[in-house]
Design a protein around this motif. Structure first.
Motif, mmCIF file in Angstrom:
data_model
loop_
_atom_site.group_PDB
_atom_site.id
_atom_site.type_symbol
_atom_site.label_atom_id
_atom_site.label_comp_id
_atom_site.label_asym_id
_atom_site.label_seq_id
_atom_site.Cartn_x
_atom_site.Cartn_y
_atom_site.Cartn_z
ATOM 1 N N UNK A 43 0.832 -1.191 0.000
ATOM 2 C CA UNK A 43 0.000 0.000 0.000
ATOM 3 C C UNK A 43 0.875 1.252 0.000
ATOM 4 N N UNK A 44 0.391 2.320 -0.611
ATOM 5 C CA UNK A 44 1.117 3.594 -0.499
ATOM 6 C C UNK A 44 1.172 4.019 0.978
ATOM 7 N N UNK A 45 2.198 4.759 1.324
ATOM 8 C CA UNK A 45 2.361 5.199 2.705
ATOM 9 C C UNK A 45 1.124 5.911 3.248
ATOM 10 N N UNK A 46 0.372 6.576 2.394
ATOM 11 C CA UNK A 46 -0.828 7.279 2.858
ATOM 12 C C UNK A 46 -1.823 6.324 3.505
ATOM 13 N N UNK A 47 -1.805 5.049 3.102
ATOM 14 C CA UNK A 47 -2.730 4.058 3.643
ATOM 15 C C UNK A 47 -2.058 3.113 4.631
ATOM 16 N N UNK A 48 -0.826 3.396 4.953
ATOM 17 C CA UNK A 48 -0.109 2.615 5.955
ATOM 18 C C UNK A 48 0.981 3.505 6.540
ATOM 19 N N UNK A 49 0.572 4.622 7.096
ATOM 20 C CA UNK A 49 1.516 5.600 7.646
ATOM 21 C C UNK A 49 2.055 5.066 8.965
ATOM 22 N N UNK A 50 3.053 4.238 8.865
ATOM 23 C CA UNK A 50 3.669 3.562 9.994
ATOM 24 C C UNK A 50 4.480 4.576 10.810
ATOM 25 N N UNK A 51 4.281 4.597 12.112
ATOM 26 C CA UNK A 51 5.019 5.541 12.955
ATOM 27 C C UNK A 51 6.530 5.376 12.824
ATOM 28 N N UNK A 52 6.978 4.214 12.387
ATOM 29 C CA UNK A 52 8.414 4.007 12.173
ATOM 30 C C UNK A 52 8.944 4.984 11.127
ATOM 31 N N UNK A 53 8.106 5.404 10.193
ATOM 32 C CA UNK A 53 8.522 6.395 9.182
ATOM 33 C C UNK A 53 8.907 7.691 9.884
ATOM 34 N N UNK A 54 8.092 8.102 10.846
ATOM 35 C CA UNK A 54 8.381 9.346 11.564
ATOM 36 C C UNK A 54 9.730 9.255 12.269
ATOM 37 N N UNK A 55 10.009 8.093 12.850
ATOM 38 C CA UNK A 55 11.275 7.909 13.556
ATOM 39 C C UNK A 55 12.453 7.894 12.579
ATOM 40 N N UNK A 56 12.317 7.174 11.472
ATOM 41 C CA UNK A 56 13.414 7.014 10.515
ATOM 42 C C UNK A 56 13.612 8.224 9.605
ATOM 43 N N UNK A 57 12.491 8.780 9.113
ATOM 44 C CA UNK A 57 12.567 9.840 8.112
ATOM 45 C C UNK A 57 11.530 10.922 8.414
ATOM 46 N N UNK A 58 11.816 11.790 9.379
ATOM 47 C CA UNK A 58 10.841 12.818 9.770
ATOM 48 C C UNK A 58 10.360 13.686 8.603
ATOM 49 N N UNK A 59 11.224 13.981 7.657
ATOM 50 C CA UNK A 59 10.816 14.822 6.520
ATOM 51 C C UNK A 59 9.754 14.120 5.672
ATOM 52 N N UNK A 60 9.903 12.831 5.472
ATOM 53 C CA UNK A 60 8.901 12.069 4.724
ATOM 54 C C UNK A 60 7.584 12.075 5.484
ATOM 55 N N UNK A 61 7.635 11.888 6.804
ATOM 56 C CA UNK A 61 6.424 11.901 7.629
ATOM 57 C C UNK A 61 5.684 13.227 7.480
ATOM 58 N N UNK A 62 6.435 14.324 7.573
ATOM 59 C CA UNK A 62 5.802 15.644 7.423
ATOM 60 C C UNK A 62 5.173 15.781 6.034
ATOM 61 N N UNK A 63 5.852 15.261 5.015
ATOM 62 C CA UNK A 63 5.324 15.327 3.655
ATOM 63 C C UNK A 63 4.070 14.496 3.453
ATOM 64 N N UNK A 64 3.885 13.473 4.261
ATOM 65 C CA UNK A 64 2.708 12.604 4.153
ATOM 66 C C UNK A 64 1.476 13.163 4.852
ATOM 67 N N UNK A 65 1.664 14.154 5.703
ATOM 68 C CA UNK A 65 0.574 14.651 6.552
ATOM 69 C C UNK A 65 -0.711 14.953 5.777
ATOM 70 N N UNK A 66 -0.607 15.616 4.646
ATOM 71 C CA UNK A 66 -1.803 16.017 3.890
ATOM 72 C C UNK A 66 -2.567 14.840 3.294
ATOM 73 N N UNK A 67 -1.839 13.805 2.854
ATOM 74 C CA UNK A 67 -2.500 12.690 2.177
ATOM 75 C C UNK A 67 -2.759 11.482 3.079
ATOM 76 N N UNK A 68 -2.283 11.520 4.313
ATOM 77 C CA UNK A 68 -2.390 10.390 5.234
ATOM 78 C C UNK A 68 -3.852 10.037 5.509
#
Length: 134
Positions: A43-68
């Motif tokens: 699934x695209x990250x928007x449908x599986x926004x795993x908190x591990x993403x925030x820990x590993x890649x905070x910039x990606x997490x912030x970029x996902x906020x709108x589509x999460x």
């Protein structure tokens, strides 16, 4: 999500889980990713926004906020306590606040979960109490 594999598949998975090599912090999800490997469509990250993403890649997490659309609580679980013991329904709010203090890096996400839980309780409280009484 509940899956019911056929018996042969389940026996094979059960036989391999003890010796499988996968990141323990990702629990059963990592085992399933390893077991099924290339046979699945992720699934695209928007449908599986795993908190591990925030820990590993905070910039990606912030970029996902709108589509999460779906947040996967892997690094902090507001609905579990200790070694993954379930929390009684009447203690969920208090437990979520405790987890938010303990796992402060995920406070915002836990508070979002808590607000969703409060709305669920307001909407379905009577039905939830009936289920809990069974």
């Amino acid at each position: 999500m509940a899956l019911r594999p056929d018996s042969a598949l389940f026996r094979d998975m059960a036989a391999k889980i003890a010796s499988a090599r996968y990141p323990a912090e990702q629990a059963e999800q990592a085992f399933l990713n390893q077991y099924f490997g290339a046979e699945v469509l992720r699934l695209p990250y928007a449908y599986n926004a795993n908190l591990a993403i925030k820990k590993r890649t905070p910039a990606l997490w912030r970029g996902l906020q709108e589509e999460m659309r779906i947040m996967h609580f892997t690094m902090a679980k507001p609905f579990l306590q200790g070694d993954y013991a379930e929390v009684p329904m009447d203690q969920l709010e208090k437990n979520a606040e405790k987890v938010a203090r303990k796992k402060s890096a995920f406070r915002e996400e836990i508070m979002e979960w808590l607000e969703a839980w409060k709305e669920t309780r307001r909407t379905y409280g009577a039905k939830l109490m009936q289920c809990n009484a069974l």
